[in-house]
Design a protein around this motif. Structure first.
Motif, mmCIF file in Angstrom:
data_model
loop_
_atom_site.group_PDB
_atom_site.id
_atom_site.type_symbol
_atom_site.label_atom_id
_atom_site.label_comp_id
_atom_site.label_asym_id
_atom_site.label_seq_id
_atom_site.Cartn_x
_atom_site.Cartn_y
_atom_site.Cartn_z
ATOM 1 N N LEU A 104 0.833 -1.202 0.000
ATOM 2 C CA LEU A 104 0.000 0.000 0.000
ATOM 3 C C LEU A 104 0.868 1.253 0.000
ATOM 4 O O LEU A 104 0.560 2.245 -0.682
ATOM 5 C CB LEU A 104 -0.928 -0.019 1.216
ATOM 6 N N VAL A 105 1.954 1.209 0.751
ATOM 7 C CA VAL A 105 2.887 2.340 0.781
ATOM 8 C C VAL A 105 3.535 2.521 -0.585
ATOM 9 O O VAL A 105 3.628 3.644 -1.106
ATOM 10 C CB VAL A 105 3.963 2.109 1.861
ATOM 11 N N GLN A 106 3.981 1.422 -1.184
ATOM 12 C CA GLN A 106 4.639 1.496 -2.491
ATOM 13 C C GLN A 106 3.695 2.010 -3.572
ATOM 14 O O GLN A 106 4.092 2.771 -4.462
ATOM 15 C CB GLN A 106 5.156 0.106 -2.884
ATOM 16 N N ARG B 21 -7.450 -4.334 -1.741
ATOM 17 C CA ARG B 21 -8.072 -3.618 -2.854
ATOM 18 C C ARG B 21 -8.788 -2.357 -2.369
ATOM 19 O O ARG B 21 -8.606 -1.265 -2.910
ATOM 20 C CB ARG B 21 -9.071 -4.527 -3.574
ATOM 21 N N THR B 22 -9.626 -2.532 -1.358
ATOM 22 C CA THR B 22 -10.395 -1.396 -0.846
ATOM 23 C C THR B 22 -9.482 -0.336 -0.263
ATOM 24 O O THR B 22 -9.648 0.871 -0.516
ATOM 25 C CB THR B 22 -11.396 -1.877 0.217
ATOM 26 N N ALA B 23 -8.498 -0.786 0.513
ATOM 27 C CA ALA B 23 -7.570 0.161 1.120
ATOM 28 C C ALA B 23 -6.790 0.911 0.050
ATOM 29 O O ALA B 23 -6.561 2.131 0.164
ATOM 30 C CB ALA B 23 -6.617 -0.578 2.052
ATOM 31 N N LEU B 24 -6.393 0.229 -0.990
ATOM 32 C CA LEU B 24 -5.613 0.861 -2.049
ATOM 33 C C LEU B 24 -6.427 1.933 -2.766
ATOM 34 O O LEU B 24 -5.939 3.050 -3.014
ATOM 35 C CB LEU B 24 -5.142 -0.197 -3.042
ATOM 36 N N VAL B 25 -7.663 1.631 -3.111
ATOM 37 C CA VAL B 25 -8.509 2.614 -3.785
ATOM 38 C C VAL B 25 -8.745 3.817 -2.880
ATOM 39 O O VAL B 25 -8.692 4.971 -3.326
ATOM 40 C CB VAL B 25 -9.850 1.972 -4.212
ATOM 41 N N ALA B 26 -8.989 3.561 -1.588
ATOM 42 C CA ALA B 26 -9.216 4.664 -0.652
ATOM 43 C C ALA B 26 -7.988 5.570 -0.569
ATOM 44 O O ALA B 26 -8.108 6.815 -0.586
ATOM 45 C CB ALA B 26 -9.551 4.102 0.728
ATOM 46 N N LEU B 27 -6.812 4.974 -0.504
ATOM 47 C CA LEU B 27 -5.580 5.763 -0.400
ATOM 48 C C LEU B 27 -5.295 6.532 -1.686
ATOM 49 O O LEU B 27 -4.923 7.711 -1.658
ATOM 50 C CB LEU B 27 -4.409 4.845 -0.067
ATOM 51 N N ALA C 187 2.117 7.123 4.209
ATOM 52 C CA ALA C 187 2.984 6.732 5.311
ATOM 53 C C ALA C 187 2.565 5.349 5.801
ATOM 54 O O ALA C 187 1.380 5.000 5.742
ATOM 55 C CB ALA C 187 2.887 7.742 6.447
ATOM 56 N N PRO C 188 3.495 4.541 6.306
ATOM 57 C CA PRO C 188 3.153 3.198 6.771
ATOM 58 C C PRO C 188 2.029 3.177 7.799
ATOM 59 O O PRO C 188 1.142 2.319 7.727
ATOM 60 C CB PRO C 188 4.473 2.693 7.364
ATOM 61 N N GLN C 189 2.042 4.102 8.752
ATOM 62 C CA GLN C 189 1.003 4.109 9.778
ATOM 63 C C GLN C 189 -0.370 4.378 9.155
ATOM 64 O O GLN C 189 -1.366 3.738 9.513
ATOM 65 C CB GLN C 189 1.311 5.173 10.841
ATOM 66 N N GLN C 190 -0.426 5.337 8.230
ATOM 67 C CA GLN C 190 -1.701 5.613 7.562
ATOM 68 C C GLN C 190 -2.177 4.409 6.767
ATOM 69 O O GLN C 190 -3.361 4.050 6.806
ATOM 70 C CB GLN C 190 -1.562 6.813 6.625
ATOM 71 N N ALA C 191 -1.252 3.779 6.044
ATOM 72 C CA ALA C 191 -1.610 2.597 5.251
ATOM 73 C C ALA C 191 -2.159 1.490 6.142
ATOM 74 O O ALA C 191 -3.157 0.846 5.804
ATOM 75 C CB ALA C 191 -0.400 2.098 4.469
ATOM 76 N N ASP D 18 -15.671 3.184 2.856
ATOM 77 C CA ASP D 18 -16.984 2.752 2.346
ATOM 78 C C ASP D 18 -17.173 3.169 0.885
ATOM 79 O O ASP D 18 -17.688 2.398 0.064
ATOM 80 C CB ASP D 18 -18.110 3.341 3.198
ATOM 81 N N ALA D 19 -16.758 4.374 0.556
ATOM 82 C CA ALA D 19 -16.886 4.854 -0.824
ATOM 83 C C ALA D 19 -15.988 4.046 -1.747
ATOM 84 O O ALA D 19 -16.371 3.722 -2.885
ATOM 85 C CB ALA D 19 -16.532 6.340 -0.893
ATOM 86 N N ALA D 20 -14.800 3.707 -1.269
ATOM 87 C CA ALA D 20 -13.879 2.899 -2.075
ATOM 88 C C ALA D 20 -14.463 1.519 -2.353
ATOM 89 O O ALA D 20 -14.378 1.009 -3.484
ATOM 90 C CB ALA D 20 -12.539 2.774 -1.354
#
Length: 324
Positions: free
Chosen positions: A255-257, A278-284, A262-266, A291-293
């Motif tokens: 996710l960071v790459q 997948r969801t986390a990546l789209v959100a970031l 930042a790692p903590q946010q990821a 939820d929107a992601a």
């Protein structure tokens, strides 16, 4: 008149045509046993260095088989590997490694080894000589829409031949991966990937160059198939199963790459997304709520027909950024 007692153990000698480059003597290793360890290693690795080029020469045929596999899996079918000995073990290895890497299961890619699962560790005598067993595997495990891929270094293994013939009769697409450019079984394959690796360092030991060539071919085949099915974002394994601490850390690192976060946010977004990379990546990437992601990804699921974005990640991010 004296006679010499016969041993009760007898060997039935059957002449089999072994015409194949893998059965020829390799001039480079003709005096292998006279060399010291360094000399032997240099000869072995020198021959191994030629294998990648032999596989690269069949890139077009491998790519065509990738598209066949993508079509099958996309439609709910299964890709079946069948082989004996080293070829079969390499098939099993490739299939089982797809699970942790791409979250693929046996409904997508399955491997069948002559002699059954136990033959992976202990040779089952005669298993590869039975075309009936190969045909039985196809009859039991394959259905309409599946693809049957035989692996046979010699290109003549009866178990593989029986499987390919049964698959042909059932109307299934077939393929052969062999280290014999004149493989007899090629006539049964819609996709014949015939790898010209030449004679082995140890004559007939197809665990060497032929095995390496088959492994490289399977690496390219299965990886390209899975990527085309939308299991990665770029070269990042977004469908990896985080089953241990190392893999959890890897998902955060991915996710960071991918996003520059930042790692903590990821890590926090990944947790909020319930572990869905997948969801986390789209959100970031979109700067959106989890939820929107997730809702955007529902609109753009994995789809091999979406060239350039089979995973749907780019499309979901663009939709969130533009409000479409």
């Amino acid at each position: 008149m004296s006679t010499t007692p016969r041993d009760e153990t007898t060997l039935d000698v059957v002449l089999v045509d072994l015409a194949s480059p893998t059965e020829e003597r390799n001039a480079a290793s003709a005096e292998l046993d006279t060399l010291d360890a360094r000399g032997m290693v240099d000869v072995i690795l020198g021959e191994d260095a030629t294998v990648a080029a032999a596989v690269q020469a069949r890139a077009a045929q491998i790519a065509a088989l990738v598209e066949e596999c993508v079509r099958a899996i996309s439609a709910g079918g299964t890709v079946h590997y069948l082989g004996a000995g080293t070829s079969g073990r390499l098939a099993v290895l490739d299939a089982v490694e797809l699970a942790p890497t791409f979250d693929a299961d046996e409904s997508m890619v399955a491997a069948h080894l002559a002699g059954g699962p136990g033959a992976f560790l202990t040779a089952v005598e005669g298993a590869e000589d039975s075309p009936e067993q190969g045909a039985a595997v196809v009859a039991e495990h394959c259905r309409a829409g599946d693809v049957v891929i035989g692996l046979a270094a010699s290109g003549r293994t009866p178990f593989v031949g029986g499987a390919l013939e049964a698959a042909r009769e059932a109307g299934l697409p077939t393929a052969l991966i062999s280290a014999n450019p004149q493989a007899p079984l090629a006539a049964l394959a819609d996709h014949a990937i015939l790898l010209d690796v030449g004679p082995e360092v140890v004559t007939g030991s197809t665990r060497m160059k032929a095995g390496t060539a088959q492994k490289l071919t399977l690496n390219a085949l299965s990886t390209a198939t899975m990527v085309r099915l939308g299991t990665t974002f770029g070269n990042l394994m977004i469908d990896v199963r985080p089953t241990n601490a190392k893999l959890v850390a890897r998902t955060v690192r991915m996710l960071v790459q991918a996003s520059g976060a930042a790692p903590q946010q990821a890590a926090e977004v990944l947790q909020a997304a319930g572990g869905s990379v997948r969801t986390a990546l789209v959100a970031l990437l979109a700067g959106a709520e989890v939820d929107a992601a997730a809702q955007a990804l529902e609109r753009f699921p994995r789809d091999a027909r979406r060239l350039g974005d089979p995973a749907g990640i780019r499309s979901a991010v663009e939709a969130l950024r533009t409000g479409e």
